[in-house]
Design an enzyme around this catalytic site. Sequence first.
Site, PDB file in Angstrom:
ATOM      1  N   ARG A  42      10.690  37.128 -13.230  1.00 60.39           N
ATOM      2  CA  ARG A  42      12.007  37.749 -13.019  1.00 60.39           C
ATOM      3  C   ARG A  42      12.863  36.949 -12.052  1.00 60.39           C
ATOM      4  O   ARG A  42      14.088  36.917 -12.148  1.00 60.39           O
ATOM      5  CB  ARG A  42      11.843  39.175 -12.484  1.00 60.39           C
ATOM      6  CG  ARG A  42      11.232  39.224 -11.088  1.00 60.39           C
ATOM      7  CD  ARG A  42      11.362  40.554 -10.389  1.00 60.39           C
ATOM      8  NE  ARG A  42      10.770  40.465  -9.058  1.00 60.39           N
ATOM      9  CZ  ARG A  42      11.431  40.090  -7.966  1.00 60.39           C
ATOM     10  NH1 ARG A  42      12.711  39.792  -8.030  1.00 60.39           N
ATOM     11  NH2 ARG A  42      10.819  40.023  -6.794  1.00 60.39           N
ATOM     12  N   CYS A  76       7.296  38.320  -8.372  1.00 60.10           N
ATOM     13  CA  CYS A  76       8.281  37.435  -9.013  1.00 60.10           C
ATOM     14  C   CYS A  76       7.803  37.091 -10.421  1.00 60.10           C
ATOM     15  O   CYS A  76       8.569  37.157 -11.370  1.00 60.10           O
ATOM     16  CB  CYS A  76       8.464  36.171  -8.189  1.00 60.10           C
ATOM     17  SG  CYS A  76       9.230  36.454  -6.583  1.00 60.10           S
ATOM     18  N   TRP A  80       1.267  32.396   1.849  1.00 58.88           N
ATOM     19  CA  TRP A  80       1.751  33.769   1.990  1.00 58.88           C
ATOM     20  C   TRP A  80       1.973  34.162   3.453  1.00 58.88           C
ATOM     21  O   TRP A  80       2.284  35.312   3.741  1.00 58.88           O
ATOM     22  CB  TRP A  80       0.749  34.735   1.354  1.00 58.88           C
ATOM     23  CG  TRP A  80       0.859  34.822  -0.130  1.00 58.88           C
ATOM     24  CD1 TRP A  80       0.213  34.054  -1.066  1.00 58.88           C
ATOM     25  CD2 TRP A  80       1.664  35.753  -0.875  1.00 58.88           C
ATOM     26  NE1 TRP A  80       0.565  34.434  -2.332  1.00 58.88           N
ATOM     27  CE2 TRP A  80       1.449  35.480  -2.249  1.00 58.88           C
ATOM     28  CE3 TRP A  80       2.529  36.781  -0.510  1.00 58.88           C
ATOM     29  CZ2 TRP A  80       2.079  36.203  -3.260  1.00 58.88           C
ATOM     30  CZ3 TRP A  80       3.154  37.501  -1.519  1.00 58.88           C
ATOM     31  CH2 TRP A  80       2.936  37.213  -2.866  1.00 58.88           C
ATOM     32  N   GLU A  95      -4.984  30.184  -4.258  1.00 52.14           N
ATOM     33  CA  GLU A  95      -4.169  31.376  -4.425  1.00 52.14           C
ATOM     34  C   GLU A  95      -4.521  32.111  -5.708  1.00 52.14           C
ATOM     35  O   GLU A  95      -4.662  33.340  -5.721  1.00 52.14           O
ATOM     36  CB  GLU A  95      -2.681  31.023  -4.420  1.00 52.14           C
ATOM     37  CG  GLU A  95      -1.789  32.254  -4.545  1.00 52.14           C
ATOM     38  CD  GLU A  95      -0.356  31.934  -4.919  1.00 52.14           C
ATOM     39  OE1 GLU A  95       0.556  32.536  -4.327  1.00 52.14           O
ATOM     40  OE2 GLU A  95      -0.151  31.099  -5.819  1.00 52.14           O
ATOM     41  N   TYR A 148      -0.128  41.139  -6.226  1.00 52.15           N
ATOM     42  CA  TYR A 148      -0.705  40.712  -7.500  1.00 52.15           C
ATOM     43  C   TYR A 148      -2.177  41.074  -7.711  1.00 52.15           C
ATOM     44  O   TYR A 148      -2.532  41.660  -8.737  1.00 52.15           O
ATOM     45  CB  TYR A 148      -0.557  39.192  -7.645  1.00 52.15           C
ATOM     46  CG  TYR A 148       0.862  38.716  -7.678  1.00 52.15           C
ATOM     47  CD1 TYR A 148       1.608  38.755  -8.851  1.00 52.15           C
ATOM     48  CD2 TYR A 148       1.477  38.221  -6.522  1.00 52.15           C
ATOM     49  CE1 TYR A 148       2.926  38.313  -8.881  1.00 52.15           C
ATOM     50  CE2 TYR A 148       2.795  37.779  -6.542  1.00 52.15           C
ATOM     51  CZ  TYR A 148       3.514  37.824  -7.724  1.00 52.15           C
ATOM     52  OH  TYR A 148       4.815  37.399  -7.748  1.00 52.15           O
ATOM     53  N   ASP A 153      12.267  30.696  -7.670  1.00 49.59           N
ATOM     54  CA  ASP A 153      12.692  29.719  -6.668  1.00 49.59           C
ATOM     55  C   ASP A 153      12.347  28.347  -7.240  1.00 49.59           C
ATOM     56  O   ASP A 153      11.202  27.895  -7.160  1.00 49.59           O
ATOM     57  CB  ASP A 153      11.951  30.003  -5.364  1.00 49.59           C
ATOM     58  CG  ASP A 153      12.204  28.973  -4.271  1.00 49.59           C
ATOM     59  OD1 ASP A 153      12.832  27.940  -4.550  1.00 49.59           O
ATOM     60  OD2 ASP A 153      11.752  29.199  -3.136  1.00 49.59           O
TER      61      ASP A 153
END
Length: 314
Positions: free
Chosen positions: A217, A197, A81, A59, A145, A220
């Site tokens: 921000r 995130c 994803w 990733e 990203y 999980d």
Amino acid sequence: MQQYLQLCQHILNNGHKKEDRTGTGTISVFGYQMRFNLQEGFPLVTTKRLAFRTLIASELLWFLKGDTNVRTLIAERNYIWNEWAFEKWVKSSEYMGPDMTNFGLRAAQDEAFANVLEEQMQLFNERMLADEAFAAKYGDLGPVYGKQWRSWPAANGETIDQIANVIEQINKNPDSRRLIVTAWNPAEVDEMALPPCHTFFQFYVADGKLSCQLYQRSADVFLGVPFNIASYALLTHLIANECGLEVGEFVHTLGDAHIYSNHIEQVKEQLTREPRALPTLHITEGKSIFDMTVADIKVEGYDPHPSIKAPIAV
């Protein structure tokens, strides 16, 4: 990895019940920081098994290449994803299969539906690899990203390569306080399958060592944060390798740190497990960060407890 377990316990003890966009519900705290000395070992959670090379390394390299299509990840057997691309497909007028409304929540509650979802997801993966046009239409996640890191849209119509720029600045001006990469682009957030995130990160050079602080921000804590810790620790190693530096600290600053209501029992199980020795990271030295492959990255001495499954809230 006591820092991570302390975060889990802190949320269980002090978290506030909050609703969220997925409808799952969370317990949450606001504002939390963890620090990891990368000289003491690679911070890969040992209280459950993580697929480091298949998921985390692939990733991160996907981000670094500026890619935004899950087809690349699926080809490497990385499905992290998939839910967001799959959601786009099943909500389209072209999809004619079984009803997939709220598939994440339903799969967690209904074993029969979970089997149907698994079958449909497998068909989706196969088509993504076999059908280039299908992959282009449903596999792209928007300007997530990789796009922001490598091709931030400038006002003059050109693009900015933030990763190349920050590497150049570390080499030229290591004392700069502007060694920052941001993924949060307000003009394009609504076009992203999932708004960032982990929103921005900053590098810091001292005594020949490179440190990195990430501001996240939304965190999980059970499913995502262990991956985020390992991913940005790996990024720090890769940038340090590129710039001829040692590694220092990874500082992880969290905004809304939450445990989903359907992850609480899994977190409690994890807290019963004793952390084990951290593994050691090895990467190919002298190879450009832009040419790295998963084969150039490995961890040794990783001996975790068994994995703990939990549903992803989409």
